[in-house]
Design a protein around this motif. Structure first.
Motif, mmCIF file in Angstrom:
data_model
loop_
_atom_site.group_PDB
_atom_site.id
_atom_site.type_symbol
_atom_site.label_atom_id
_atom_site.label_comp_id
_atom_site.label_asym_id
_atom_site.label_seq_id
_atom_site.Cartn_x
_atom_site.Cartn_y
_atom_site.Cartn_z
ATOM 1 N N GLU A 1 0.851 -1.200 0.000
ATOM 2 C CA GLU A 1 0.000 0.000 0.000
ATOM 3 C C GLU A 1 0.884 1.247 0.000
ATOM 4 O OE1 GLU A 1 -2.753 0.340 3.183
ATOM 5 O OE2 GLU A 1 -3.946 -1.403 2.575
ATOM 6 N N ILE A 2 0.662 2.104 -0.994
ATOM 7 C CA ILE A 2 1.332 3.411 -0.979
ATOM 8 C C ILE A 2 0.307 4.412 -0.452
ATOM 9 C CG2 ILE A 2 2.585 5.128 -2.315
ATOM 10 C CD1 ILE A 2 3.159 2.984 -4.378
ATOM 11 N N VAL A 3 0.695 5.150 0.585
ATOM 12 C CA VAL A 3 -0.250 6.010 1.308
ATOM 13 C C VAL A 3 0.138 7.479 1.128
ATOM 14 C CG1 VAL A 3 -1.258 6.531 3.563
ATOM 15 C CG2 VAL A 3 -0.612 4.174 3.002
ATOM 16 N N TYR A 4 -0.864 8.284 0.735
ATOM 17 C CA TYR A 4 -0.648 9.735 0.601
ATOM 18 C C TYR A 4 -1.710 10.483 1.402
ATOM 19 C CZ TYR A 4 2.373 8.814 -3.468
ATOM 20 O OH TYR A 4 3.380 8.382 -4.305
ATOM 21 N N PHE A 5 -1.300 11.572 2.055
ATOM 22 C CA PHE A 5 -2.255 12.472 2.711
ATOM 23 C C PHE A 5 -2.336 13.770 1.903
ATOM 24 C CE2 PHE A 5 -1.114 9.561 6.053
ATOM 25 C CZ PHE A 5 -2.304 9.377 6.751
ATOM 26 N N ASN A 6 -3.510 14.382 1.891
ATOM 27 C CA ASN A 6 -3.734 15.622 1.111
ATOM 28 C C ASN A 6 -3.290 15.439 -0.339
ATOM 29 O OD1 ASN A 6 -4.665 17.062 3.415
ATOM 30 N ND2 ASN A 6 -2.528 17.320 4.068
ATOM 31 N N ALA A 7 -3.715 14.319 -0.927
ATOM 32 C CA ALA A 7 -3.230 13.955 -2.267
ATOM 33 C C ALA A 7 -4.058 14.610 -3.370
ATOM 34 C CB ALA A 7 -3.284 12.443 -2.417
ATOM 35 N N ARG A 8 -3.396 14.814 -4.523
ATOM 36 C CA ARG A 8 -4.107 15.253 -5.734
ATOM 37 C C ARG A 8 -4.331 14.024 -6.609
ATOM 38 N NH1 ARG A 8 -0.161 18.776 -8.062
ATOM 39 N NH2 ARG A 8 -1.177 18.189 -10.014
ATOM 40 N N LYS A 9 -5.599 13.678 -6.797
ATOM 41 C CA LYS A 9 -5.953 12.431 -7.502
ATOM 42 C C LYS A 9 -5.381 12.386 -8.910
ATOM 43 C CE LYS A 9 -10.032 9.795 -8.934
ATOM 44 N NZ LYS A 9 -11.516 9.762 -8.944
ATOM 45 N N ASP A 10 -5.532 13.467 -9.674
ATOM 46 C CA ASP A 10 -5.063 13.461 -11.067
ATOM 47 C C ASP A 10 -3.556 13.267 -11.153
ATOM 48 O OD1 ASP A 10 -4.681 15.918 -9.870
ATOM 49 O OD2 ASP A 10 -5.044 17.097 -11.686
ATOM 50 N N TYR A 11 -2.814 13.868 -10.196
ATOM 51 C CA TYR A 11 -1.348 13.737 -10.195
ATOM 52 C C TYR A 11 -0.948 12.293 -9.897
ATOM 53 C CZ TYR A 11 3.434 13.987 -8.399
ATOM 54 O OH TYR A 11 4.763 13.755 -8.167
ATOM 55 N N LEU A 12 -1.606 11.668 -8.908
ATOM 56 C CA LEU A 12 -1.241 10.295 -8.543
ATOM 57 C C LEU A 12 -1.597 9.310 -9.652
ATOM 58 C CD1 LEU A 12 -2.169 10.162 -4.743
ATOM 59 C CD2 LEU A 12 0.065 10.472 -5.791
ATOM 60 N N GLN A 13 -2.722 9.550 -10.329
ATOM 61 C CA GLN A 13 -3.094 8.655 -11.436
ATOM 62 C C GLN A 13 -2.125 8.789 -12.608
ATOM 63 O OE1 GLN A 13 -7.230 9.679 -12.082
ATOM 64 N NE2 GLN A 13 -7.945 8.066 -10.677
ATOM 65 N N GLU A 14 -1.528 9.970 -12.721
ATOM 66 C CA GLU A 14 -0.539 10.183 -13.800
ATOM 67 C C GLU A 14 0.775 9.476 -13.497
ATOM 68 O OE1 GLU A 14 2.029 13.862 -15.725
ATOM 69 O OE2 GLU A 14 0.169 14.326 -14.657
ATOM 70 N N ILE A 15 1.262 9.546 -12.248
ATOM 71 C CA ILE A 15 2.575 8.941 -11.952
ATOM 72 C C ILE A 15 2.474 7.456 -11.609
ATOM 73 C CG2 ILE A 15 3.561 11.146 -11.175
ATOM 74 C CD1 ILE A 15 3.395 9.991 -8.271
#
Length: 693
Positions: free
Chosen positions: A95-109
């Motif tokens: 599991e990679i965990v992010y707080f205050n994440a930007r969905k579009d950025y994470l889906q891109e990387i």
């Protein structure tokens, strides 16, 4: 005038890719304004990313690098909940965990079904392997962009390690391979690599041993910097010595009068130093001498005897002090001696009325003033001497080198004696005053007793006050020094104003307060009251640290002594023990003491030798803190650390002498390379001396 090969290193850091105004300001704050400044920001640790386990074998708390396939994105239902990305390999799920994440950025990387390299610290939670905010997420083909051993640099607020690493990496790519300036035999003996290879190596440490200052590559770079320092000082010294001086030979008539006037004989050490000064006077070369005198060793009388020699030879003289208190004290001390010899002595300070000031300037210009004492006012443009032959600068570390030179330019080939009551460790003396000859006064004046030094906990404050009461009732005087002027919300320290109020409530009208924010006229009034016995206790900040001379003050209380440096404590203690009576210094401290503070206080209790104390201060605090180098004219080194590299400094000093003996104008191939070294470490002034002869 800078060599073209260095142009890129002296380009502003804002020219680096991706560096805008905000990052430029942060880089400037951390390192300096130029690309080359980043080269000297060295790693203080590294992260080992070589461990590449399967997910199912990853240990908790370890930095791991995984090759995974992205399976699923689980966005957070609210901003307070984390965004999760599920990845896998043949052994299990990550599991990679992010707080205050930007969905579009994470889906891109992290696109689903693609492979990615993930590197970060593992956290095993409820049996699930997690990495929170991984340090690196890259495609398989970009695996090389993740350094297996990633350097960790010191940061400034607002600057991330990732950005700084990228900037330093880009700076290294722009760094040219400079010609070798070191002696090949030394390089072979020390097993050093070339400058560029050493530089690359220190930015890519492979073991923790490579992070210490004495490691091979760091030592090579430190030596380069120390050689630049010592070569520049040797060149400045050579240039100054080339400027023609003149012989100063006195008749001895004035000194005979003073010998009869004084109630004491000069010590053998004082006579030895006077002979060194007289030897300089006799030659036609300019004197450039540093006189280091420990507390109570009698520097002022040595300076006055030297002034008399110059006056006997027909020259005007000057004595410059850093504060009005010190300048006026010199004037008051020397005026009776000057009167006995019929010498015209004047004092010039910045706070004088225009009528009085104009008269003194007129006396100086006509030559009727034979000794002019003053502060920074002495090197102002309208102060003109008829025939200045000898100048004394007291407490040199309070002035810059340029100020000392400004005074020497008031005459033709002026001989200079630079004095300091702050013993300087030999290594610092070599780096800052390598252009000067050095004389040392160590002996205590006859009749003066060692000051009894005791450490006392703040919990015994009432006992100290009672002891002070007994002392002043028997006719003694006391200093009480505090580290701050007024109460600070940030620091729980006794403030001078608060302590004054406290003591004044006990010893009504027998206590005075003095500190740096007061007007000079008020400081003078208070010091005169203390000298005259109108007040018995002087509460002060460290404004009284250097030079203040009240012989019948016998008690020094230093509150929060653990907050002061060793050299400063030694100077404060030196304000007592200046008469024939036994004196005491009480070091009040707040428990518990840190190991470093305890060591400082113990050194002070065990020794009164300022030179031993200065060396211990250097060991305990490092060169960057001793004397407050940024304010003192002492050099700030980028890589060299005199706590570790004193042996290299000695080597560099000897090497600089050999270089200038063989190639004084640096015209050989190695000489041209050494000029590049001087420019690299911004010792441009020294190179200009080559051109000017």
């Amino acid at each position: 005038m800078r060599p073209e090969i260095l142009f890129k290193l002296f380009t502003p850091s804002k020219e680096l890719p991706g560096v805008g105004p905000r990052i430029t300001a942060l880089l400037t704050n951390l390192a300096g304004a130029h690309i080359g400044d980043l080269l000297w920001v060295l790693p203080n640790n590294f992260i080992d990313r070589r461990f590449c386990p399967l997910i199912g074998e990853a240990p908790n708390g370890k930095i791991c690098t995984f090759i995974v396939t992205v399976i699923e994105h689980i966005p957070s239902p609210t901003r307070k909940r984390p965004y999760r990305v599920i990845c896998s390999d043949d052994s299990g799920l990550l599991e990679i965990v992010y707080f205050n994440a930007r969905k579009d950025y994470l889906q891109e990387i992290l696109p689903i079904n693609d492979k990615r390299i993930i590197s970060g610290k593992v956290d095993v939670f409820n049996g699930r392997v997690q990495v929170m905010h991984p340090d690196h997420v890259v495609k398989e083909e970009d695996k090389a962009s993740i350094l297996t051993l990633e350097p960790v640099y010191p940061l400034t607020q607002g600057l991330t390690g990732k950005v700084l690493r990228r900037c330093i990496h880009d700076a290294l790519k722009l760094t040219p391979n400079l010609p070798e300036w070191l002696d090949p035999n030394l390089v072979k003996q020390k097993q050093w690599m070339s400058w560029i290879d050493s530089l690359r190596a220190v930015h890519s440490p492979k073991t923790h041993g490579e992070l210490i200052p004495t490691s091979n590559n760091r030592a090579r770079l430190a030596y380069d910097e120390l050689l630049a320092n010592q070569l520049a000082l040797a060149m400045i010294r050579r240039h100054q010595k080339k400027r023609k001086g003149r012989s100063i030979i006195g008749s001895g008539a004035l000194k005979k009068i003073i010998n009869k006037k004084l109630s004491f004989a000069l010590t053998p050490n004082q006579l030895e130093v006077l002979e060194e000064i007289n030897n300089d006077f006799r030659t036609k070369n300019r004197m450039l001498r540093l006189l280091q005198g420990d507390v109570g060793s009698g520097k002022t009388i040595v300076a006055f005897y030297s002034i008399l020699t110059a006056i006997e030879a027909g020259f005007q003289t000057a004595l410059m002090a850093p504060t009005e208190i010190l300048a006026k004290q010199h004037f008051q001390t020397l005026q009776p001696l000057a009167k006995a010899t019929n010498i015209k002595i004047d004092i010039l300070t910045g706070k004088m009325g225009s009528k009085e000031r104009n008269q003194i300037i007129s006396n100086t210009k006509s030559g009727s003033t034979q000794l002019l004492i003053g502060t920074h006012a002495l090197f102002q443009d309208d102060v003109v001497f008829k025939n200045l032959g000898f100048a004394v600068v007291d407490e040199q570390h309070k002035f810059g080198v340029h100020q000392r030179l400004a005074l020497s330019n008031k005459g033709d080939g002026v001989d200079m004696l630079i004095m300091t009551a702050t013993p300087i460790p030999r290594t610092l003396s070599m780096t800052a005053y390598g252009d000067l000859d050095v004389s040392i006064l160590r002996e205590r004046l006859p009749g003066r007793k060692a000051v009894i030094t005791r450490a006392v906990s703040n919990e015994r404050l009432q006992e100290v006050v009672e002891g002070i009461s007994r002392a002043i009732n028997s006719g003694k005087k006391a200093y009480w020094v505090c580290p701050l002027i007024e109460i600070s919300d940030k620091l729980d320290l006794a403030a001078a104003e608060e302590r004054f109020q406290h003591l004044n409530s006990i010893f009504t009208d027998r206590v005075a307060l003095i500190h740096g924010r007061m007007k000079d006229i008020e400081k003078d009034r208070i010091m005169d009251s203390f000298r005259a016995g109108k007040v018995d206790i002087l509460v002060a900040t460290s404004v009284i640290e250097v030079g203040v001379d009240v012989p019948d003050a016998t008690i020094m209380v230093i509150e929060h002594a653990e907050r002061f440096g060793l050299a400063q404590l030694h100077q404060l203690r030196g304000r007592v023990g200046r008469g024939l009576e036994q004196s005491t210094c009480l070091l009040l401290y707040s428990a518990p003491l840190s190991e470093n503070a305890r060591a400082r206080i113990n050194v002070l209790r065990e020794s009164e030798d300022g030179f031993i104390i200065a060396e211990e201060d250097l060991k305990l605090r490092g060169a960057g803190e001793v004397l407050g180098i940024k304010q003192s004219g002492l050099p700030h080194f980028k890589i060299a650390d005199l706590t570790f590299h004193s042996d290299l400094l000695e080597l560099a000093r000897n090497e600089a002498k050999l270089i200038l003996n063989k190639d004084p104008d640096l015209i050989s191939n190695r000489g041209e390379a050494l000029k590049i070294l001087l420019y690299l470490f911004e010792r441009d002034n020294a190179v200009q001396y080559l051109k000017s002869g």
